[in-house]
Every structure is written in structure tokens, then in C-alpha cells.
Write an enzyme that holds these catalytic residues in place. Structure first.
Site, short mmCIF file in Angstrom:
data_model
loop_
_atom_site.label_atom_id
_atom_site.label_comp_id
_atom_site.label_asym_id
_atom_site.label_seq_id
_atom_site.Cartn_x
_atom_site.Cartn_y
_atom_site.Cartn_z
CB CYS A 31 -0.90 0.01 1.23
SG CYS A 31 -1.85 1.53 1.40
CG ASP B 199 -2.40 -4.02 -0.41
OD1 ASP B 199 -3.13 -4.17 0.58
OD2 ASP B 199 -2.06 -2.90 -0.85
CB VAL C 143 5.04 -12.48 -21.63
CG1 VAL C 143 3.85 -13.27 -21.10
CG2 VAL C 143 5.96 -12.09 -20.49
CD GLU C 144 10.60 -17.28 -19.62
OE1 GLU C 144 10.36 -18.40 -19.13
OE2 GLU C 144 11.02 -16.30 -18.96
CB SER C 145 5.92 -18.56 -17.83
OG SER C 145 6.83 -19.62 -17.94
CG HIS D 7 -5.62 -3.10 -4.47
ND1 HIS D 7 -6.68 -3.29 -3.62
CD2 HIS D 7 -4.51 -3.32 -3.72
CE1 HIS D 7 -6.23 -3.60 -2.41
NE2 HIS D 7 -4.92 -3.61 -2.45
CD GLU D 8 -8.15 0.87 -7.31
OE1 GLU D 8 -9.21 0.83 -6.67
OE2 GLU D 8 -7.04 1.08 -6.75
#
EC number: 1.7.1.13
Length: 154
Positions: A54, A61, A76-78, A95-96
Site C-alpha cells: 500500500c 497487499d 511473454v516468457e513465464s 490495486h488499480e
């Protein structure tokens, strides 16, 4: 099988020692060439151990981050995605902001046909926050898909 298979030369993290960053690090993301560019198909990542801070309280969070995308030329490579998401551990963001930052970084990396990111954050103070964002390639049918998904997401 010996040697590096075609397309794997683009990747530097697989098979190497993992170094975890303590700061937000979009530069760890790596992409490889999609071998099925003629097909539309979904790729989904479920990331149940996402952590950020936060920006006001400094409290951690926790969330499950969901990433769905339809690749174009790059994917994208994991392992790089795992390290990238881990880099949020000490990063202060609402969060947003987290889901929008993740989406924008993945768009910059891959230029997907379509992508959506949402976070199912653990409740804090009795309220859970579940932000959703998406993107469809402008001027394409994927732009229309993004509009429809936004209208029907709940």
C-alpha cells in the site's frame, strides 16, 4: 536433444540462477516469437502469489492476478513474468495501479492482439477490490472485443 531449439535463443532466464529483484523491474520481462501467428488463441496466467505494498500505509497487499491475452508476433516468457510480478513485492501502488501497470508493461513488451488483466485482492478492512483493465489492438476486431469484454465484465 542437444543445443538450443529454434526460438529459445531469445530467452536468457530459463535454466539460469534466479535473482529476485527488490524493486519494480519491468526490464526483466522477456518475449519470444509466437510460432502460431496465423491462429487466434488465448494464453492465460493465474498468478496466486502476487504481493505489493500500500503506498500510504506500507502494509502488504495480496492478490491473485489473472492475465489473459491473444498473442500476435511476441509472447511473454513465464519465468520472466514471475520475476516481474515478484518485483512488485516492495513497490507501493494502489490495486488499480498494479493491474494497469502490468497491462501497459505487457503491451509494450508484446503488442498483443488483445489483453486483459484483473486482480482479486485480499480484503482489507472488510472490502475486497477487484480491478479489471483491458486493451484491444486499435482499428482491429480486438478493439471491439475489448469494448464488449469491458461492458460484460463483472
Amino acid at each position: 536433444m542437444t543445443g538450443i531449439r529454434e526460438g529459445e535463443k531469445e530467452l536468457s532466464l530459463l535454466g539460469s540462477k534466479t535473482e529476485y529483484r527488490n524493486d519494480y523491474a519491468p526490464e526483466v520481462l522477456e518475449a519470444f516469437t509466437n510460432k502460431h501467428q496465423e491462429n487466434d488463441y488465448w494464453v492465460r496466467f493465474n498468478c496466486p502469489e502476487f504481493t505489493s505494498l500500500c503506498p500510504i500505509t506500507g502494509q502488504p497487499d495480496f492478490a491473485t492476478i489473472y492475465i489473459n491475452y491473444i498473442p500476435d508476433v511476441k509472447m511473454v516468457e513465464s519465468k520472466s513474468l514471475k520475476l516481474y510480478l515478484f518485483s512488485f513485492r516492495n513497490h507501493g501502488a494502489f490495486h488499480e495501479d498494479c493491474v494497469n501497470i502490468i497491462m501497459k508493461d505487457l503491451i509494450a513488451l508484446m503488442q498483443p492482439r488483445y489483453i486483459e488483466v484483473w486482480g482479486d485482492f485480499t480484503p482489507r478492512g472488510g472490502i475486497s477490490i477487484v480491478p479489471f483493465c483491458n486493451y484491444g489492438k486499435p482499428g482491429s476486431r480486438y478493439e471491439l472485443l475489448a469494448e464488449k469484454r469491458m461492458e460484460t465484465h463483472h
